[in-house]
Scaffold this motif. Structure first.
Motif, PDB file in Angstrom:
ATOM      1  N   TRP A 276      34.095  27.979 -43.426  1.00  0.00           N
ATOM      2  CA  TRP A 276      32.958  27.046 -43.509  1.00  0.00           C
ATOM      3  C   TRP A 276      32.125  27.796 -44.620  1.00  0.00           C
ATOM      4  CZ3 TRP A 276      31.986  22.025 -41.976  1.00  0.00           C
ATOM      5  CH2 TRP A 276      30.827  21.625 -42.273  1.00  0.00           C
ATOM      6  N   ILE A 277      31.921  29.168 -44.408  1.00  0.00           N
ATOM      7  CA  ILE A 277      30.987  29.829 -44.956  1.00  0.00           C
ATOM      8  C   ILE A 277      31.527  30.039 -46.689  1.00  0.00           C
ATOM      9  CG2 ILE A 277      29.851  32.122 -45.150  1.00  0.00           C
ATOM     10  CD1 ILE A 277      30.021  32.366 -42.186  1.00  0.00           C
ATOM     11  N   GLU A 278      32.934  30.270 -46.776  1.00  0.00           N
ATOM     12  CA  GLU A 278      33.562  30.311 -47.881  1.00  0.00           C
ATOM     13  C   GLU A 278      33.185  29.237 -48.737  1.00  0.00           C
ATOM     14  OE1 GLU A 278      34.621  33.230 -49.496  1.00  0.00           O
ATOM     15  OE2 GLU A 278      33.880  33.971 -47.534  1.00  0.00           O
TER      16      GLU A 278
ATOM     17  N   ILE B 148      37.442  22.981 -51.089  1.00  0.00           N
ATOM     18  CA  ILE B 148      37.145  24.143 -51.423  1.00  0.00           C
ATOM     19  C   ILE B 148      35.517  24.293 -51.550  1.00  0.00           C
ATOM     20  CG2 ILE B 148      36.967  25.689 -53.481  1.00  0.00           C
ATOM     21  CD1 ILE B 148      39.742  24.614 -54.199  1.00  0.00           C
ATOM     22  N   SER B 149      34.841  23.026 -52.070  1.00  0.00           N
ATOM     23  CA  SER B 149      33.221  23.301 -52.210  1.00  0.00           C
ATOM     24  C   SER B 149      32.764  22.185 -51.607  1.00  0.00           C
ATOM     25  CB  SER B 149      32.863  23.223 -53.467  1.00  0.00           C
ATOM     26  OG  SER B 149      33.582  22.369 -54.344  1.00  0.00           O
ATOM     27  N   GLY B 150      33.514  21.153 -50.760  1.00  0.00           N
ATOM     28  CA  GLY B 150      33.199  20.025 -50.233  1.00  0.00           C
ATOM     29  C   GLY B 150      34.277  19.372 -49.716  1.00  0.00           C
ATOM     30  N   TRP B 151      34.252  17.886 -49.687  1.00  0.00           N
ATOM     31  CA  TRP B 151      35.139  16.883 -49.544  1.00  0.00           C
ATOM     32  C   TRP B 151      35.012  15.627 -50.123  1.00  0.00           C
ATOM     33  CZ3 TRP B 151      32.826  19.602 -45.369  1.00  0.00           C
ATOM     34  CH2 TRP B 151      33.732  20.738 -44.804  1.00  0.00           C
TER      35      TRP B 151
ATOM     36  N   ASN C 273      23.405  35.866 -53.326  1.00  0.00           N
ATOM     37  CA  ASN C 273      23.552  36.972 -54.421  1.00  0.00           C
ATOM     38  C   ASN C 273      23.886  38.443 -53.758  1.00  0.00           C
ATOM     39  OD1 ASN C 273      22.629  35.387 -56.266  1.00  0.00           O
ATOM     40  ND2 ASN C 273      20.616  35.797 -56.326  1.00  0.00           N
ATOM     41  N   ARG C 274      23.626  38.347 -52.538  1.00  0.00           N
ATOM     42  CA  ARG C 274      23.888  39.663 -51.781  1.00  0.00           C
ATOM     43  C   ARG C 274      25.192  39.506 -51.001  1.00  0.00           C
ATOM     44  NH1 ARG C 274      19.195  39.131 -48.698  1.00  0.00           N
ATOM     45  NH2 ARG C 274      20.194  38.391 -47.104  1.00  0.00           N
ATOM     46  N   ASP C 275      25.800  38.422 -51.159  1.00  0.00           N
ATOM     47  CA  ASP C 275      27.293  38.338 -50.242  1.00  0.00           C
ATOM     48  C   ASP C 275      27.006  38.516 -49.125  1.00  0.00           C
ATOM     49  OD1 ASP C 275      29.654  37.000 -50.104  1.00  0.00           O
ATOM     50  OD2 ASP C 275      30.646  38.880 -50.795  1.00  0.00           O
TER      51      ASP C 275
ATOM     52  N   MET D 165      30.736  27.081 -48.302  1.00  0.00           N
ATOM     53  CA  MET D 165      29.325  27.317 -48.816  1.00  0.00           C
ATOM     54  C   MET D 165      29.015  27.836 -49.770  1.00  0.00           C
ATOM     55  SD  MET D 165      27.402  27.783 -44.922  1.00  0.00           S
ATOM     56  CE  MET D 165      25.703  27.804 -45.693  1.00  0.00           C
ATOM     57  N   LYS D 166      29.644  29.115 -49.897  1.00  0.00           N
ATOM     58  CA  LYS D 166      29.740  30.013 -51.326  1.00  0.00           C
ATOM     59  C   LYS D 166      30.100  29.234 -52.512  1.00  0.00           C
ATOM     60  CE  LYS D 166      30.000  34.277 -48.457  1.00  0.00           C
ATOM     61  NZ  LYS D 166      30.847  35.511 -48.375  1.00  0.00           N
ATOM     62  N   ALA D 167      31.338  28.578 -52.127  1.00  0.00           N
ATOM     63  CA  ALA D 167      32.008  27.812 -53.387  1.00  0.00           C
ATOM     64  C   ALA D 167      30.823  26.653 -53.955  1.00  0.00           C
ATOM     65  CB  ALA D 167      33.340  27.437 -52.817  1.00  0.00           C
ATOM     66  N   SER D 168      30.259  26.166 -52.832  1.00  0.00           N
ATOM     67  CA  SER D 168      29.307  24.919 -53.262  1.00  0.00           C
ATOM     68  C   SER D 168      28.055  25.494 -54.121  1.00  0.00           C
ATOM     69  CB  SER D 168      28.928  24.587 -52.063  1.00  0.00           C
ATOM     70  OG  SER D 168      27.956  23.503 -52.261  1.00  0.00           O
ATOM     71  N   ILE D 169      27.742  26.728 -53.733  1.00  0.00           N
ATOM     72  CA  ILE D 169      26.335  27.295 -54.273  1.00  0.00           C
ATOM     73  C   ILE D 169      26.807  27.790 -55.715  1.00  0.00           C
ATOM     74  CG2 ILE D 169      24.821  29.251 -54.514  1.00  0.00           C
ATOM     75  CD1 ILE D 169      25.130  28.866 -51.304  1.00  0.00           C
TER      76      ILE D 169
END
Length: 545
Positions: free
Chosen positions: A486-488, A442-445, A281-283, A490-494
């Motif tokens: 990778w962090i991007e 984008i959000s996984g594989w 939420n804070r990014d 993770m954000k896309a996954s959440i």
């Protein structure tokens, strides 16, 4: 409260919690299992063994009410217990394990014993569940049968209509259908239970009906899923792809309810780590929050097993019921490629899962995973006695969540949803919920090329080839060389998971597209019997990936 087994049981709990969050007027009905599904541990030879402790459910209240069910010619008393911590969504549990009862075996072990044990428990759940509502004076608008285990409730509702209103069997059945909706959860044959009619008669499961009437409802042998489809006005599968599979699976059944798709969801307050949610939420600080969860997982494993994993190493998790179609051993099938990754510290693998106590093949699967644990030392871990505590650490602390069932047998797959909303990247076959949520790279594989090219007989080999190709060429390089990407991801996954695959969204969708239309049908039947359209007229369009 260990009154659940696997994803279906946890889903039921998540559903009640979501109902509480949304202040929905809901009543849950289940059984107070005295001995749990099973606690399952590993002996010195690497074999699973089962333990059945007797639980003292201190949070359960005795209502002082009992209901009675005729089972095998005997009057079985079922005490009604209450879990009221969810206020507007109370859970009532039926119990035959009390001093003086001769019928404690009926609610002793979830999925335990033979066919008579299962039928007895299903009669208590279904017939006893309806009588529980009547005894407590609870006025119910709609009954939701979650899987086939509850369908004997439909027989009790029909019996009530025939005895109290003087309706014929046919009219009572039609009236009852307007009160019932049904969820089917699995296309695996073993998950769609059948019973011999002679045994049902011996157990008094007919509940006042005769063979011809029971055959009309569930066929011969009596199929609990078929009965659920014929007793309800509407039915649903638990993902879009599963809906397509279920409609094909049951297309030859006469007079079923139309099957729509409502994809499962998980309770975000239970499964999403607070630190991960706040960082998202804070990014800011998402990686740090993830590493905290990962170190907690490593500490938990060290405490449980003595094995010390490295939080710097790419960590892949796999935790599910031990069943052949889930292919927990798939990644091990090319040791020439896997060994260097494990020996050189490129990846770590964590497994967990339980086998049904009577499933020897499932226990062999567990034993094979334990062999891998002992062969590779700290690079491979098997965590015994898989339960919600183990799951919480895994779905928050792994880097990657591996899912490689044989298509199309994974109806939904909620563990991957829990991982996704924690930023743990799914690495998955295109099956169940994954087909409508995950975007490759984008959000996984996704293992999707093999799905388009392979036939059933060579699915394992094609999936294995693609698994290693994606692991070597995408997952490992991204983890070690492209941390920002990778962090991007993770954000896309959440972002993808925390609403779309939440139990809040699921329950609202149930309300909007399942319950409200079913109640409309019910209102219409008060003036005229509802004529159920043919199967073909009710079918949604085929699922398009």
């Amino acid at each position: 409260m260990p009154v659940y087994a696997g994803g279906l049981g946890i889903l039921a709990g998540d559903y009640l919690k979501a109902a509480y969050d949304l202040n929905y007027p809901l009543i849950g009905i289940g059984i107070l299992w005295a001995n749990d599904y099973t606690e399952q541990y590993i002996d010195e030879n690497g074999r699973p063994y089962d333990v059945y402790p007797h639980y003292d459910y201190h949070m359960v209240k005795d209502t002082g009410v009992s209901v009675h069910v005729q089972i095998r010619g005997e009057d079985v008393e079922c005490k009604v217990k209450l879990v009221d911590c969810y206020a507007n969504a109370p859970l009532y549990l039926l119990d035959t394990n009390f001093p003086g009862s001769r019928h404690g075996w009926m609610t002793s072990k979830l999925y335990g014993g033979g066919a008579q044990d299962r039928i007895a428990a299903e009669m208590i759940l279904g017939i006893g569940g309806v009588r529980l509502l009547r005894a407590l004076g609870l006025d119910v608008d709609l009954f939701h049968f979650n899987e086939g285990h509850a369908v004997f409730a439909g027989l009790e509702l029909i019996r009530e209509r025939m005895e109290e209103s003087g309706l014929s069997f046919s009219l009572a059945w039609q009236a009852v259908r307007s009160q019932i909706v049904f969820t089917t959860h699995t296309p695996v044959p073993a998950g769609n239970e059948v019973h011999d009619h002679a045994l049902l008669q011996h157990m008094n499961a007919y509940n006042g009906l005769d063979y011809d009437q029971m055959n009309q409802i569930g066929g011969d042998p009596f199929n609990m899923t078929v009965a659920g489809l014929r007793l309800s006005s509407k039915a649903n599968a638990v993902s879009k792809l599963h809906g397509h599979t279920a409609r094909n699976m049951w297309k030859s059944i006469q007079l079923p309810a139309p099957i729509i798709s409502i994809t499962n969801g998980v309770h975000e307050k239970t499964w999403q780590d607070r630190r991960v949610k706040e960082a998202f939420n804070r990014d800011e600080g998402l990686w740090d929050a993830h590493i905290q969860c990962k170190k907690e997982l490593m500490d938990y494993i060290f405490h449980r097993t003595g094995q010390q994993l490295n939080p710097e190493v790419l960590t892949i998790g796999f935790a599910r019921r031990a069943a052949p179609y889930k292919r927990s051993d798939l990644i091990f099938r090319n040791s020439d490629l896997l060994n260097p990754l494990l020996i050189n510290g490129k990846i770590q693998l964590i497994f967990s899962g339980k086998a049904h106590p009577n499933d020897q093949l499932g226990k062999e699967i567990i034993s094979d995973l334990v062999k891998m644990d002992r062969r590779y030392g700290n690079a491979v871990v098997f965590l015994e006695n898989y339960n919600m505590e183990v799951a919480r650490f895994l779905v928050r602390g792994c880097d990657v969540w591996l899912n490689n069932p044989r298509r199309p047998l994974e109806a939904s797959g909620t563990s991957g949803m829990k991982a996704a909303m924690n930023g743990v990247l799914n690495f998955s076959v295109v099956d169940g919920w994954v087909a409508e949520g995950l975007q490759h790279g984008i959000s996984g594989w996704l293992l999707e090329q093999a799905a388009r090219q392979s036939e059933a007989w060579d699915q394992d080999e094609k999936d294995l080839q693609e698994l290693y190709q994606v692991l070597f060429n995408e997952v490992i390089p991204t983890y070690y060389n492209q941390r920002d990407r990778w962090i991007e991801m993770m954000k896309a996954s959440i972002d993808m998971a925390q609403w779309n695959f939440s139990s809040t969204r699921m329950l609202k969708e149930y309300d909007d597209v399942f319950y409200a239309p079913a109640l409309q049908v019910q209102q219409e039947t008060q003036t005229a019997p509802y004529m159920y359209p043919s199967w073909e007229e009710n079918q949604p369009q085929p699922y398009q990936n």
